[in-house]
Motif scaffolding. Structure first.
Motif, PDB file in Angstrom:
ATOM      1  N   ALA A  61     -11.730 -34.745   4.491  1.00 23.42           N
ATOM      2  CA  ALA A  61     -12.838 -34.167   3.727  1.00 23.42           C
ATOM      3  C   ALA A  61     -14.017 -35.134   3.635  1.00 23.42           C
ATOM      4  CB  ALA A  61     -12.367 -33.777   2.327  1.00 23.42           C
ATOM      5  N   ALA A  62     -13.715 -36.438   3.551  1.00 21.49           N
ATOM      6  CA  ALA A  62     -14.777 -37.439   3.474  1.00 21.49           C
ATOM      7  C   ALA A  62     -15.611 -37.463   4.748  1.00 21.49           C
ATOM      8  CB  ALA A  62     -14.172 -38.818   3.220  1.00 21.49           C
ATOM      9  N   LEU A  63     -14.968 -37.144   5.883  1.00 19.57           N
ATOM     10  CA  LEU A  63     -15.697 -37.083   7.147  1.00 19.57           C
ATOM     11  C   LEU A  63     -16.543 -35.834   7.220  1.00 19.57           C
ATOM     12  CD1 LEU A  63     -13.449 -39.229   7.735  1.00 19.57           C
ATOM     13  CD2 LEU A  63     -13.376 -38.328  10.071  1.00 19.57           C
ATOM     14  N   TYR A  64     -15.924 -34.686   6.918  1.00 11.62           N
ATOM     15  CA  TYR A  64     -16.629 -33.415   7.077  1.00 11.62           C
ATOM     16  C   TYR A  64     -17.772 -33.253   6.075  1.00 11.62           C
ATOM     17  CZ  TYR A  64     -13.313 -31.701  10.534  1.00 11.62           C
ATOM     18  OH  TYR A  64     -12.583 -31.523  11.673  1.00 11.62           O
ATOM     19  N   ARG A  65     -17.716 -33.966   4.952  1.00 10.26           N
ATOM     20  CA  ARG A  65     -18.843 -33.915   4.017  1.00 10.26           C
ATOM     21  C   ARG A  65     -20.085 -34.546   4.623  1.00 10.26           C
ATOM     22  NH1 ARG A  65     -15.010 -34.982  -0.148  1.00 10.26           N
ATOM     23  NH2 ARG A  65     -15.394 -37.225   0.020  1.00 10.26           N
ATOM     24  N   ARG A  66     -19.895 -35.508   5.521  1.00  7.55           N
ATOM     25  CA  ARG A  66     -21.016 -36.233   6.109  1.00  7.55           C
ATOM     26  C   ARG A  66     -21.371 -35.743   7.516  1.00  7.55           C
ATOM     27  NH1 ARG A  66     -18.025 -39.351   2.803  1.00  7.55           N
ATOM     28  NH2 ARG A  66     -19.035 -41.004   1.574  1.00  7.55           N
ATOM     29  N   TRP A  67     -20.360 -35.420   8.295  1.00  8.50           N
ATOM     30  CA  TRP A  67     -20.565 -35.036   9.686  1.00  8.50           C
ATOM     31  C   TRP A  67     -19.784 -33.754   9.968  1.00  8.50           C
ATOM     32  CZ3 TRP A  67     -18.776 -39.993   8.279  1.00  8.50           C
ATOM     33  CH2 TRP A  67     -19.767 -40.985   8.289  1.00  8.50           C
ATOM     34  N   PRO A  68     -20.458 -32.662  10.300  1.00 11.91           N
ATOM     35  CA  PRO A  68     -19.770 -31.386  10.454  1.00 11.91           C
ATOM     36  C   PRO A  68     -18.902 -31.271  11.692  1.00 11.91           C
ATOM     37  CG  PRO A  68     -22.120 -31.151  10.899  1.00 11.91           C
ATOM     38  CD  PRO A  68     -21.923 -32.521  10.349  1.00 11.91           C
ATOM     39  N   SER A  69     -19.055 -32.194  12.653  1.00 11.87           N
ATOM     40  CA  SER A  69     -18.265 -32.089  13.879  1.00 11.87           C
ATOM     41  C   SER A  69     -17.955 -33.467  14.429  1.00 11.87           C
ATOM     42  CB  SER A  69     -19.017 -31.280  14.940  1.00 11.87           C
ATOM     43  OG  SER A  69     -20.119 -32.028  15.439  1.00 11.87           O
ATOM     44  N   LYS A  70     -17.012 -33.503  15.340  1.00  8.69           N
ATOM     45  CA  LYS A  70     -16.656 -34.742  16.044  1.00  8.69           C
ATOM     46  C   LYS A  70     -17.862 -35.318  16.771  1.00  8.69           C
ATOM     47  CE  LYS A  70     -14.062 -35.736  20.296  1.00  8.69           C
ATOM     48  NZ  LYS A  70     -12.888 -35.349  21.119  1.00  8.69           N
ATOM     49  N   ALA A  71     -18.647 -34.464  17.433  1.00  9.92           N
ATOM     50  CA  ALA A  71     -19.813 -34.937  18.174  1.00  9.92           C
ATOM     51  C   ALA A  71     -20.836 -35.576  17.241  1.00  9.92           C
ATOM     52  CB  ALA A  71     -20.449 -33.792  18.955  1.00  9.92           C
ATOM     53  N   ASP A  72     -21.053 -34.983  16.063  1.00 14.55           N
ATOM     54  CA  ASP A  72     -21.988 -35.556  15.093  1.00 14.55           C
ATOM     55  C   ASP A  72     -21.507 -36.922  14.629  1.00 14.55           C
ATOM     56  OD1 ASP A  72     -23.832 -33.366  14.956  1.00 14.55           O
ATOM     57  OD2 ASP A  72     -22.365 -32.266  13.771  1.00 14.55           O
ATOM     58  N   LEU A  73     -20.225 -37.037  14.374  1.00 16.96           N
ATOM     59  CA  LEU A  73     -19.656 -38.298  13.904  1.00 16.96           C
ATOM     60  C   LEU A  73     -19.782 -39.384  14.969  1.00 16.96           C
ATOM     61  CD1 LEU A  73     -18.032 -40.063  11.983  1.00 16.96           C
ATOM     62  CD2 LEU A  73     -15.948 -38.943  12.804  1.00 16.96           C
ATOM     63  N   VAL A  74     -19.425 -39.067  16.198  1.00 19.55           N
ATOM     64  CA  VAL A  74     -19.499 -40.055  17.279  1.00 19.55           C
ATOM     65  C   VAL A  74     -20.949 -40.455  17.537  1.00 19.55           C
ATOM     66  CG1 VAL A  74     -19.114 -40.409  19.748  1.00 19.55           C
ATOM     67  CG2 VAL A  74     -17.328 -39.346  18.343  1.00 19.55           C
ATOM     68  N   ALA A  75     -21.859 -39.480  17.536  1.00 22.68           N
ATOM     69  CA  ALA A  75     -23.268 -39.790  17.759  1.00 22.68           C
ATOM     70  C   ALA A  75     -23.800 -40.746  16.699  1.00 22.68           C
ATOM     71  CB  ALA A  75     -24.093 -38.507  17.772  1.00 22.68           C
ATOM     72  N   GLU A  76     -23.393 -40.537  15.451  1.00 23.36           N
ATOM     73  CA  GLU A  76     -23.843 -41.421  14.369  1.00 23.36           C
ATOM     74  C   GLU A  76     -23.293 -42.834  14.558  1.00 23.36           C
ATOM     75  OE1 GLU A  76     -25.562 -42.333  10.466  1.00 23.36           O
ATOM     76  OE2 GLU A  76     -25.964 -40.946  12.112  1.00 23.36           O
ATOM     77  N   ALA A  77     -22.029 -42.945  14.942  1.00 24.33           N
ATOM     78  CA  ALA A  77     -21.439 -44.268  15.157  1.00 24.33           C
ATOM     79  C   ALA A  77     -22.144 -45.007  16.282  1.00 24.33           C
ATOM     80  CB  ALA A  77     -19.949 -44.125  15.476  1.00 24.33           C
ATOM     81  N   LEU A  78     -22.431 -44.312  17.365  1.00 32.84           N
ATOM     82  CA  LEU A  78     -23.081 -44.953  18.506  1.00 32.84           C
ATOM     83  C   LEU A  78     -24.532 -45.302  18.182  1.00 32.84           C
ATOM     84  CD1 LEU A  78     -21.655 -42.713  21.370  1.00 32.84           C
ATOM     85  CD2 LEU A  78     -20.885 -44.991  20.692  1.00 32.84           C
ATOM     86  N   ARG A  79     -25.228 -44.397  17.515  1.00 34.48           N
ATOM     87  CA  ARG A  79     -26.646 -44.627  17.213  1.00 34.48           C
ATOM     88  C   ARG A  79     -26.834 -45.819  16.282  1.00 34.48           C
ATOM     89  NH1 ARG A  79     -29.986 -43.729  13.211  1.00 34.48           N
ATOM     90  NH2 ARG A  79     -28.399 -42.656  11.959  1.00 34.48           N
ATOM     91  N   THR A  80     -25.978 -45.925  15.269  1.00 36.47           N
ATOM     92  CA  THR A  80     -26.169 -46.975  14.271  1.00 36.47           C
ATOM     93  C   THR A  80     -25.557 -48.310  14.673  1.00 36.47           C
ATOM     94  OG1 THR A  80     -24.169 -46.269  13.085  1.00 36.47           O
ATOM     95  CG2 THR A  80     -26.269 -45.311  12.392  1.00 36.47           C
ATOM     96  N   ARG A  81     -24.620 -48.314  15.616  1.00 35.03           N
ATOM     97  CA  ARG A  81     -23.937 -49.555  15.965  1.00 35.03           C
ATOM     98  C   ARG A  81     -24.401 -50.161  17.288  1.00 35.03           C
ATOM     99  NH1 ARG A  81     -19.602 -50.416  12.635  1.00 35.03           N
ATOM    100  NH2 ARG A  81     -20.068 -49.372  10.659  1.00 35.03           N
ATOM    101  N   LEU A  82     -25.258 -49.463  18.041  1.00 40.60           N
ATOM    102  CA  LEU A  82     -25.757 -50.028  19.282  1.00 40.60           C
ATOM    103  C   LEU A  82     -26.732 -51.156  18.933  1.00 40.60           C
ATOM    104  CD1 LEU A  82     -25.239 -49.250  22.280  1.00 40.60           C
ATOM    105  CD2 LEU A  82     -27.478 -48.106  22.231  1.00 40.60           C
TER     106      LEU A  82
END
Length: 208
Positions: A61-82
């Motif tokens: 639930a903590a994930l889905y509250r912030r990122w509605p999909s796997k692609a959104d979550l991965v994109a956020e991790a890559l964008r902020t950590r590059l």
């Protein structure tokens, strides 16, 4: 020991506090770390929201509250950590400046997020590929173009780059070669290969 004494000892013990729940930025950092960890070990196709939640020691639930999909979550991790390319100090010549920017680009591609991004691009389907290619453009390609343009302009002012070296294709040569060799040939760009590219391609292109 009497019953009253036992009760006194028990009553004097302090309860052990439960570990505090992570919230906000701390929890988000843990989640994004878990994304990169799962990408590095399992890849894009095997990454799941359940696996990321488990790695971050939180609930889905903590994930889905912030990122509605796997692609959104991965994109956020890559964008902020590059890692950012940053600036290049004046090293005295266009040759040394451009060598330094190549090393920076290689370090970004070798970073944990850079390697994860390459994994995603190799594995994801065409539906998601364009989104992640946009991350490459925004996180690496476009900053590299801008930085190389600045270094060429610096070289023109210094006098070791020809004054008419202002065409838009010149700033694309280094990123295009590095990305092509990394993706198609699997090159890790050793220092000697970077030097060969700069001395054999870029210096002749820019020479006064």
């Amino acid at each position: 020991m009497s019953g009253s004494e036992v009760a006194g000892v028990v009553g004097s013990r302090r309860p052990v506090a439960a570990p505090g729940r992570r919230r906000g930025p701390e929890l988000e950092r843990a989640i994004l770390d878990a994304v990169l960890e799962q990408l590095s070990t399992d890849g894009w196709n095997a990454l799941t929201m359940e696996g990321v939640a488990s790695g971050a020691q939180t609930g889905k639930a903590a994930l889905y509250r912030r990122w509605p999909s796997k692609a959104d979550l991965v994109a956020e991790a890559l964008r902020t950590r590059l890692p950012p390319l940053g600036r290049i100090p004046d090293l005295g010549s266009a040759r040394e400046d451009l060598y330094a920017v190549c090393v920076r680009m290689r370090d970004v591609m070798r970073s944990r997020a850079g390697q994860a991004l390459r994994t995603v691009l190799h594995e994801c389907d065409h539906v998601h590929a364009e989104r992640f290619r946009d991350l490459v453009r925004a996180g690496l390609y476009e900053p590299a173009h801008g930085l190389i343009g600045e270094l060429v302009t610096r070289g023109i002012a210094r006098g070791d780059v020809r004054p008419d070296a202002t065409g838009p294709l010149l700033v694309e040569v280094i990123p295009a070669l590095m990305m092509y060799r990394a993706k198609v040939c699997g090159s890790e760009w050793r220092d000697a290969e970077i030097a060969e590219m700069i001395d054999g391609v870029m210096v002749p292109l820019l020479r006064v």
